[in-house]
Structure formats: structure tokens, C-alpha cells
Design a protein around this motif. Structure first.
Motif, mmCIF file in Angstrom:
data_model
loop_
_atom_site.group_PDB
_atom_site.id
_atom_site.type_symbol
_atom_site.label_atom_id
_atom_site.label_comp_id
_atom_site.label_asym_id
_atom_site.label_seq_id
_atom_site.Cartn_x
_atom_site.Cartn_y
_atom_site.Cartn_z
ATOM 1 N N PHE A 295 105.330 24.068 96.795
ATOM 2 C CA PHE A 295 105.406 25.199 97.236
ATOM 3 C C PHE A 295 106.019 25.241 98.717
ATOM 4 O O PHE A 295 106.141 24.149 99.131
ATOM 5 N N LEU B 169 107.730 27.729 102.053
ATOM 6 C CA LEU B 169 107.870 28.700 102.796
ATOM 7 C C LEU B 169 108.911 29.784 102.499
ATOM 8 O O LEU B 169 110.188 29.126 102.866
ATOM 9 N N ARG C 290 113.569 25.596 103.212
ATOM 10 C CA ARG C 290 113.766 24.144 103.726
ATOM 11 C C ARG C 290 112.498 23.507 103.883
ATOM 12 O O ARG C 290 111.427 23.919 104.370
ATOM 13 N N PRO D 171 110.487 20.501 105.665
ATOM 14 C CA PRO D 171 110.546 19.600 106.448
ATOM 15 C C PRO D 171 110.347 18.107 106.028
ATOM 16 O O PRO D 171 110.954 16.978 106.862
ATOM 17 N N ASP E 73 111.950 36.818 94.674
ATOM 18 C CA ASP E 73 110.917 37.823 94.329
ATOM 19 C C ASP E 73 110.158 38.660 95.361
ATOM 20 O O ASP E 73 109.970 38.253 96.380
ATOM 21 N N GLY F 47 108.100 40.556 95.343
ATOM 22 C CA GLY F 47 106.488 40.665 95.531
ATOM 23 C C GLY F 47 106.216 39.488 96.416
ATOM 24 O O GLY F 47 104.770 39.445 97.042
ATOM 25 N N ASP G 235 106.637 38.154 100.077
ATOM 26 C CA ASP G 235 107.264 38.444 101.543
ATOM 27 C C ASP G 235 107.506 37.021 102.206
ATOM 28 O O ASP G 235 107.150 36.056 101.993
ATOM 29 N N SER H 279 105.479 34.147 103.446
ATOM 30 C CA SER H 279 104.589 33.615 102.447
ATOM 31 C C SER H 279 104.996 32.449 101.787
ATOM 32 O O SER H 279 106.152 32.201 101.837
ATOM 33 N N LEU H 280 104.152 31.878 101.004
ATOM 34 C CA LEU H 280 104.507 30.780 100.129
ATOM 35 C C LEU H 280 104.890 31.106 98.785
ATOM 36 O O LEU H 280 104.506 31.928 98.162
ATOM 37 N N TYR I 147 105.391 29.622 95.411
ATOM 38 C CA TYR I 147 104.831 28.594 94.426
ATOM 39 C C TYR I 147 105.740 28.027 93.450
ATOM 40 O O TYR I 147 105.797 28.484 92.372
ATOM 41 N N GLU J 161 105.491 25.270 91.967
ATOM 42 C CA GLU J 161 104.844 24.623 90.833
ATOM 43 C C GLU J 161 104.355 25.598 89.830
ATOM 44 O O GLU J 161 103.663 25.252 88.827
ATOM 45 N N GLU K 147 101.710 28.790 88.471
ATOM 46 C CA GLU K 147 100.581 28.913 88.585
ATOM 47 C C GLU K 147 99.732 28.624 87.077
ATOM 48 O O GLU K 147 100.363 28.942 86.219
#
Lengths: 663, 220
Positions: B60, B62, B69, B71, B161, B163, B165, B168-169, B171, B173, B175
Motif C-alpha cells: 500500500f 500513501l 513515493r 520511503p 481512483d 474514490g 482521497d 489515504s492509502l 491498496y 495489493e 483486496e
């Protein structure tokens, strides 16, 4: 678009609590565009006036009790407005000695293009007169409710009450919409979807819940039927190993199934906890990197001048070594080497060979700045450690729960086929047992059909929610911007709304579905950047009030017909400290000054800045302004106001005087 | 406090991916890459991983307006510079739109040290497949040009997406057993654009990126 009420005029006739004056009997308030201030003292009926406005909009109807009291989630239930019975209808009657026998109240208000007028008895809230655009309507509650739904563009009267409670009226027992995902889902659907669509989502959700419940009931019925069958089979046959095995398997199956249900119920919560921990950890990693880079850039500037050559890579390595004590070449921790190199830089010597470097004064940061950057880095590192640990914990907990569920699921499935095999080896039973078996088989077949139907409807709901959420996202930027423009004026911290669909399990089985929702991020004294706040307990009381109010005003601005709306606030001073009062007054008046908006604020005559500031910003210059409802004149006096009337009058005079005074 | 486990294999894998990305960038004439471009390509490699059955390195990420990016990846890039495998030039420190300090630099391979690493990885068939896959990703994305690469994620099915924002993360990988939207679209796109034709992974990637290119807002 939704039409919010724009209040025009409220009046009472023959109501003992508001006798008025000899010249102007009764209560009569003309709500001009902008601010209307209701001033009074304890017991004069400020809150009653707010309740009166509210009841004139709802009549003798209210949200169902569990929803109203906050314990019950809406969960797509078919909500019916519940009719107020007995004492709850007599709230206004109970405040006066004559039981408000002949008292009435009239409210004129606009809903979109329609001008409505309603008159009700204050004895029992009965509807006496109803008018729409000057045309008399049948004074029946069903006509009133139908008219309201059509003009406000909502599906049901419960929707209307929800909008009033969550957006227009700022009651003491309110729940903050930002932290009430169930109400927020409902309100966002109401505001941003066509009526037909929002009703379709609700119906579809209800369908899934109903089927899910039926399926579980059938499952339960099958389970008890199986037990009964086992008992009957036992009764008609001799004891044997197969019988014992069958009974044991059944017991184990029931136990594991119960455990599985229990575990499944916790999964949505655990998923949310895991996702939140991951978000915090990712943000902490970003902050940590930022702190490293900040310190590094200070060092980098110094190193740049201490270098004989201009090798970027070497500078890169050395600044990282000094900033984080880590040697990028070999990966070792090397604080001593870092300190040696740092010493060379401050002595203006070459960092590599320690030769003297011609002095070209570097534009290096002061030691204080560097010390601060180092401290920030230590803090960020500690936050990262803690966030990582929490994330690993949450992930491990989630993984372990999922593994347990998986093991249980396969155990249950495997045992289920064993039970069938063992059952088929049981000795043949009597007629009754055969019948039971047939019935059981039919129930199992029915269960399978239900499961397929449920899966199909759940999928349909998921697609529907996905599509409708897209329509709501189209307005997300506007809501966010409007919210920020209000919240920034209220709050000192960075505060923003984040579009963050919230997963909710529809029914007790199946995967969770992400429903539309905003969440809140706000800075704090101990955080470098804004962080998510999951509940009202995670912010201060003043922040909570402002966030709620900003969200309401933003939604009305974006979703209201003509961006119009009214806000009614009862005694806002109770949760404001002296500093916040000015900001609150400014923002409330700003909302009030949007064309056609109405803001009604009630307040006791109190010292402090709230009233003078509201008077001044709201352009209310004299005590006789029709934007001021002076309950000391209009309402029946209390023992205190009778005795201390002149003192109250003096306070009121002083407040108006202060409003006129230059800053 | 529990020390998070250090995953040595993941760390080496990240380094290898950075090297492979820069090697491919060099092949198609894009080298050196700015830090944000390396991160963008690394994101696409993860986002499209299910197409080529690759390991996802950052499950996931940010969502930020500057683009993805990691880290953790930046940390490995720093180490590669330290080992002399990568060469960093035009190094500077910048604040991103969220007010965080980041390092920015042009990264290129130091051929004599990087080549043996790539050769060693090519000895293993699974890693060789991965290097080829990454090469295709870089080649496909290179069509956006140097400026387009960093901003391509804004139009990506998962990262872009609406949806999800900012803040937020995303994903990567996916769901449950479902792949993320990027891989889902890439896996389906072949069937939509060329019905009845069985496409190779590389073709799916190119088709997906081509569609992405159509949605990109041209940079003035």
C-alpha cells in the motif's frame, strides 16, 4: 439538490409563555436574510422557541426512538417517523397554566420554490391550517408530510427529520455527523443522489439484510432440525459406534459453527483497525523521511562548501552519514565518524582529507536550527517506531484471526461432509424419521437457493453503491473546499475532510461494502501533520463544535437548492472559550450573509464578546431592531427577571453599547 | 517496544528493482531518472505485478498529489548510491505539496558495478522474468516522456481512483483475492480491445499504458 427550510416568520397567538407587550401582543418574529438574535435569561423560553421552530417543521412526529437516542444505527432499516404520544405532544402545553388550550403557532417558510405556511395548536401540535404558495391545502398530517417531501426533494418524512436534526437545528443532544458513519451515509445519499437512486440503495440494502437474516434463521432451523433428527434416530436404533460418532460430530460442529460466527463478526472492526494502523505507519514513515531530509539538507549546504570537488555522490553519502549516523557504503552505524566529519566542516576543512579549505563562508544553518532539526528527527523516529509496532501488531492480529477463521471454515466444511457420510450409514428409521430427513433435505435445498439469491443481491448492492458513490465523489471537492473555508476561520489547526468510504457489513455474513463517507484529519499540538480523528473524543470540545458546524454549513452550501439554508443554534456560548467567541461570531455571520441564508442564535444576556460581536458583524444597531427577539419584553417574566429586571436591562444596554464601540 | 522485523530479502528485492528500472531507462534513452520518476515506475511495477505474477513490494502507498513515493524504496536507493551502484547528480532537497522534505536527484546506473548484479539476477529464471517484465513496464511508460512519467499515476486506475482521497492509502495489493484496479483493467483490456486474441503479458502492459496515455492531460 435538496431544499432546506428558509424561515420567514414565526408567530404565536394566545400562548402564555410569550404574552408580548400591550402594543404588540404575542410573539412575532420576521426572519430577515442574515442573523436573528434571540436574547433572554434562564426560564424565558429560548430553548422553547427553538423547539417551536422545529416542531412547526415536523409536527407531532419524530425519528424512531433508538435512532434518536443514538444507540440505534440506521442500517438501511425502513424507518417510519414515530408519532409523538401523550406527554411528548404536550411539551408546549406543559409550560403554561392553561395547557395552551387555545394557543396556536404559525410558521411561514420557503422550501425551494414553494412558500409554505402552517398553523398548529400548541396544546397538542394538531395541524390547523396548511398553505402552499397561497393555496389552502387539506390540514392533514399526511398532506403536510407529502408536501414537505415533494418540496424538499426527499423520499420520506424521516429523511426530512434527519436533515433538520443533522443540518439545520443544532440541538444539545446532537451527534456530530462527521463521526456518525451511519447517519452520514444516509445524509450523503439524500443530498447528492436523485430521490429514486437513494431510495433504490436503501431498498437494496434492506433486501440484503432481510435475506441475510432469513438465511441465518433457516440455517438455525436446519441445525435444530438436525439435532431433532439425531435424537429421533437414536431413539429408533440400538446404540452403536456410528450413532455415537454422529452425535459427537454434531456437537463439535455446533460448537465450531458458533465460534466461527463469533469470529466473523469481529472481522470488519479488525480490518478497519489494521487499515488505520497501516495509514498511521505510512504517514510516520513519510514524516521520518522528511525529518532526515531536513537535517540532511542543512548538512548538505555546509558540506557543499567544504568540498574540494563537486562530487554529488560523495556529498550525498556524507550528508546522510552526518544526518543519520549511518554509512551508506557499508550500512554500519558510525556516530564517531559522523562527529569527526562534522568537526571538519565546522573547522572549514576538507571532509575527506582534512586539508584546509580556502574559506568561503558557507550559508550553513545556525547550530540552533540544526539542533531543532535533530530533535525533530528523534521525535519522528520515535513516532515511526511506535507506529510500525502498532501496525505489525494490528496486522499480526488480523492475520492470526483470518488464519483461525480459515482453519475453522475448512474444519466445518470437512466435518459437514463427514456428518453426511456417517448419517448415510445410520440404520434405516421409522416413517417419522424418514419424513424428518425429507424435510431436512428440502430445507437444505432452500438454504442453498437463499445463499445464491443473497450472493446475487449483495453483488447488486455492491455495484449500486459503487456507482452511486461515484456520483457523490463528484461533489466531494466542493464539500471539502466549503468545509475548509469555514473550518479554517474557526480553527487554528490544519483541518480537512478526507473522502474515505467506510466499510460496513450488510447483514451478518458476506464481505463488507464501502459506503460513502468523509473522515476528518486535523493537526494537533503533538503531531507534525494532520492526523485522522476517529471519534469526537479525539478532539477538544470547541473543535468538535466547530467541525460539526463547518460540516453542516458546507453540506448546505453545496447541496442546498440555490446554496441556501438556515441554521438554528441554541446557546452557542456554552462551549466556547473567550478567544474562540470572536472566530465563531465571524464564521456564523459569514454563513448568515450568504444571500437568503438565515441564522437564528439564542443566547442568555451574558458578559463576554459573543453578543457584541454578533450584533456588530450582523449589522444590528439598536435594541429595537427587528433582528433581535428580546424575550425580556416578549416572554412572561420569571421571578428573577421580575426582581432583577433593571439589572438585566442594564446588561442588555451595555452589550449594545459595546457592539457600537470601535475596537 | 517490539522492533519491526527487518526483511532482508525484501530489501535486496527493492534494490534489484531500482537497478532494473534504471537499466531499462538507460536502454530507452531516459537515463538519468529523477527520484519521483523512479518512484512512479516502481509504483507501476507493483500495480501491474499481478499481470506478470510478480511479487508486490509495497502493498500500500500513501496517495499524494505529487504521485507515489515509497520511503522504503528511497532508503534502498540511498544505499545503492552508497555502494557506488547508482550515481546521484543534481542533488537537492525539496518540500513536497504536503510540506514534507524529500531528497531529489538524478539517478543513473554506475555500469561497472550494476551490470554484474543484473547478470547475477538473470541466472535465476524467476528473476530474469521479473527483469523482463520491468523492462516492458519502463518501455511502455517511457512513451509519456520524462515529464509524463511522474504524473502518469494520476490517471492510473488504482492511484487515480477518485474514490480514494489524497492522504489515504492506495491498496496496491488489492483486496482479498481480487487484484487491484490497475491489474484488473490490464488483465481485461486485452479482451476488450482485441477480443478472441490471447495476449502476452507485455502486450497487456503496453495496451494498458496506451489507454492511460489517452487519459493523460497534456503538459503545456
Amino acid at each position: 439538490m435538496t431544499a432546506f427550510p428558509i424561515f420567514k416568520k414565526l408567530s404565536t397567538a394566545g400562548y402564555g409563555l410569550y404574552p408580548g407587550t400591550e402594543k404588540e401582543p404575542d410573539l412575532e418574529v420576521e426572519f430577515q436574510p442574515g442573523l436573528t438574535l434571540v436574547l433572554g435569561a434562564n426560564g424565558l423560553g429560548k430553548t422553547t422557541l427553538v423547539s417551536l421552530l422545529y416542531r412547526m417543521c415536523t409536527g407531532p412526529y419524530e425519528l424512531p426512538k433508538p435512532v434518536l437516542e443514538g444507540g440505534g444505527e440506521l442500517k438501511g432499516k425502513r424507518l417510519q417517523a414515530s408519532k409523538l404520544m401523550g406527554g411528548r405532544r404536550m411539551v408546549f402545553a406543559d409550560r403554561v397554566h392553561d395547557g395552551a388550550a387555545n394557543a396556536t403557532a404559525t410558521l411561514d417558510f420557503e422550501l425551494g420554490e414553494a412558500a409554505l405556511s402552517t398553523e398548529r395548536s400548541l396544546r397538542n401540535l394538531e395541524l390547523i391550517r396548511l398553505e402552499c404558495n397561497g393555496v389552502e391545502q387539506a390540514p392533514r398530517e399526511d398532506s403536510f408530510q407529502k408536501l414537505i417531501c415533494e418540496r424538499a426533494e426527499v423520499n420520506t418524512f424521516v429523511d426530512w427529520i434527519l436533515l433538520l436534526r443533522h443540518l439545520t437545528f443544532y440541538f444539545e443532544d446532537r451527534r456530530s455527523l462527521v463521526w456518525d458513519p451511519s447517519a452520514q451515509k444516509q445524509i450523503l445519499h439524500l443530498l447528492f443522489l436523485p430521490r429514486r437512486k437513494s431510495s433504490e440503495v436503501r431498498e437494496s440494502e434492506r433486501d440484503v439484510r432481510r435475506l441475510d437474516s432469513n438465511m441465518r434463521n433457516t440455517q438455525w432451523a436446519i441445525s435444530s432440525q438436525e439435532s431433532e433428527l439425531a435424537t429421533s434416530e437414536e431413539a429408533i436404533s440400538v446404540e452403536g459406534d456410528t450413532k455415537k460418532q454422529f452425535a459427537r460430530l454434531k456437537r463439535e460442529q455446533e460448537r465450531d459453527q458458533a465460534k466461527l460466527n463469533e469470529l466473523n463478526e469481529t472481522i470488519v472492526e479488525m480490518t478497519l483497525a489494521r487499515e488505520r494502523a497501516q495509514l498511521v505507519a505510512v504517514k510516520a514513515a513519510g514524516s521520518h523521511e522528511s525529518a532526515v531530509r531536513n537535517l540532511e539538507r542543512h548538512q548538505f549546504t555546509a558540506i557543499e562548501h567544504a568540498f574540494p570537488s563537486s562530487s554529488d555522490t560523495a556529498k550525498y553519502l556524507i550528508s546522510q552519514l552526518i544526518a543519520d549516523n549511518e554509512c551508506l557504503a557499508c550500512g554500519s552505524r558510525a556516530p564517531r565518524a559522523a562527529s569527526t566529519l562534522e568537526g571538519r566542516i565546522s573547522a572549514h576543512r576538507c571532509v575527506v582529507c582534512n586539508s584546509s579549505v580556502p574559506t568561503k563562508k558557507p550559508k550553513a544553518a545556525s547550530p540552533r536550527t540544526i539542533e531543532k532539526a535533530r530533535k525533530d528527527l528523534d521525535k519522528a523516529a520515535a513516532q515511526l517506531d511506535s507506529a510500525d509496532a502498532r501496525r505489525h501488531e494490528a496486522e499480526a492480529e488480523f492475520d492470526s484471526q483470518m488464519a483461525t477463521i480459515e482453519v475453522l471454515r475448512s474444519k466445518v466444511a470437512e466435518r459437514s461432509s463427514r456428518i453426511e457420510t456417517v448419517a448415510s450409514h445410520l440404520p434405516p428409521g421409522e416413517v417419522e424419521v424418514d419424513e424428518q430427513r425429507t424435510e431436512l433435505a428440502a430445507m437444505r435445498a432452500q438454504l442453498e437457493t437463499m445463499k445464491r439469491d443473497l450472493a446475487h443481491r449483495r453483488q447488486r448492492l455492491e455495484r449500486l453503491v459503487q456507482r452511486t458513490s461515484q456520483s457523490i465523489v463528484d461533489h466531494a471537492d466542493d464539500v471539502r473546499n466549503a468545509f475548509e473555508s469555514y473550518a479554517q476561520d474557526f480553527l487554528f489547526e490544519d483541518c480537512r475532510l478526507i473522502w474515505s468510504p467506510r466499510k460496513e457489513q450488510v447483514g451478518e455474513t458476506g464481505a463488507a461494502i464501502p459506503f460513502p463517507a468523509f473522515e476528518l484529519e486535523i493537526g494537533g499540538s503533538d503531531f507534525d501533520s494532520p492526523v485522522r480523528r476517529d471519534g469526537p473524543a479525539q478532539v477538544s470540545e470547541s473543535q468538535r463544535e466547530f467541525i460539526d458546524l463547518s460540516f453542516r454549513m458546507a453540506l448546505m452550501q453545496v447541496a442546498g437548492v440555490g446554496s441556501r439554508g438556515s441554521v438554528v443554534i441554541d446557546a452557542p456560548e456554552s462551549s466556547l472559550d473567550a478567544v474562540f467567541v470572536n472566530r465563531a461570531a465571524e464564521v456564523l455571520v459569514r454563513f448568515a450573509s450568504e444571500p437568503e441564508n438565515r441564522v437564528v442564535i439564542t443566547s442568555n444576556l451574558i458578559e463576554g464578546n459573543l453578543i457584541p460581536k454578533l450584533l456588530k458583524l450582523g449589522g444590528i444597531k439598536s435594541e429595537s431592531s427587528d433582528r433581535v427577539v428580546d424575550l425580556l419584553k416578549v416572554a412572561a417574566p420569571t421571578a428573577a427577571t421580575r426582581k432583577l429586571g433593571s439589572a438585566y436591562a442594564q446588561v442588555r444596554k451595555d452589550l449594545f453599547k459595546r457592539a457600537k464601540a470601535p475596537r | 517496544m517490539a522492533e519491526p522485523e527487518y526483511d532482508a530479502a525484501l530489501s535486496v528485492h527493492r534494490r534489484l528493482r531500482a537497478i532494473a528500472i534504471l537499466a531499462a531507462a538507460e536502454e530507452c534513452g531516459l537515463s538519468p531518472l529523477r527520484a519521483q520518476q523512479v518512484h512512479a515506475v516502481a509504483y507501476f511495477a507493483d500495480a501491474l505485478a499481478r499481470v506478470g505474477d510478480l511479487r508486490i513490494l509495497d502493498g500500500f502507498v500513501l496517495k499524494e498529489s505529487d504521485g507515489p513515493r515509497s520511503p522504503a524504496l528511497q532508503y534502498e536507493i540511498d544505499r545503492l548510491v552508497g555502494h557506488g551502484v547508482l550515481v546521484a547528480t543534481s542533488v537537492s532537497h525539496q518540500k513536497n505539496s504536503g510540506g514534507r522534505w524529500l531528497i531529489d536527484a538524478d539517478y543513473a546506473l554506475n555500469e561497472p558495478l550494476a551490470r554484474p548484479i543484473l547478470e547475477a539476477a538473470s541466472e535465476f529464471s524467476s528473476l530474469l522474468e521479473e527483469l523482463r517484465f520491468l523492462r516492458e513496464v519502463v518501455f511502455a511508460i517511457s512513451s509519456f516522456g520524462a515529464f509524463g512519467i511522474a504524473s502518469a499515476s494520476a490517471s492510473d486506475a488504482a492511484y487515480g481512483d477518485r474514490g480514494v482521497d489524497f492522504g489515504s492509502l492506495v491498496y496496491v495489493e488489492g483486496e482479498g483475492s481480487e487484484p487491484n484496479q490497475t491489474s484488473q483493467v490490464a488483465l481485461r483490456i486485452g479482451g476488450l480491445l482485441a477480443p478472441g486474441v490471447r495476449l502476452a503479458d507485455a502486450e497487456k502492459i503496453h495496451l494498458y499504458v496506451r489507454e492511460l496515455g489517452r487519459r493523460l492531460v497534456p503538459v503545456e
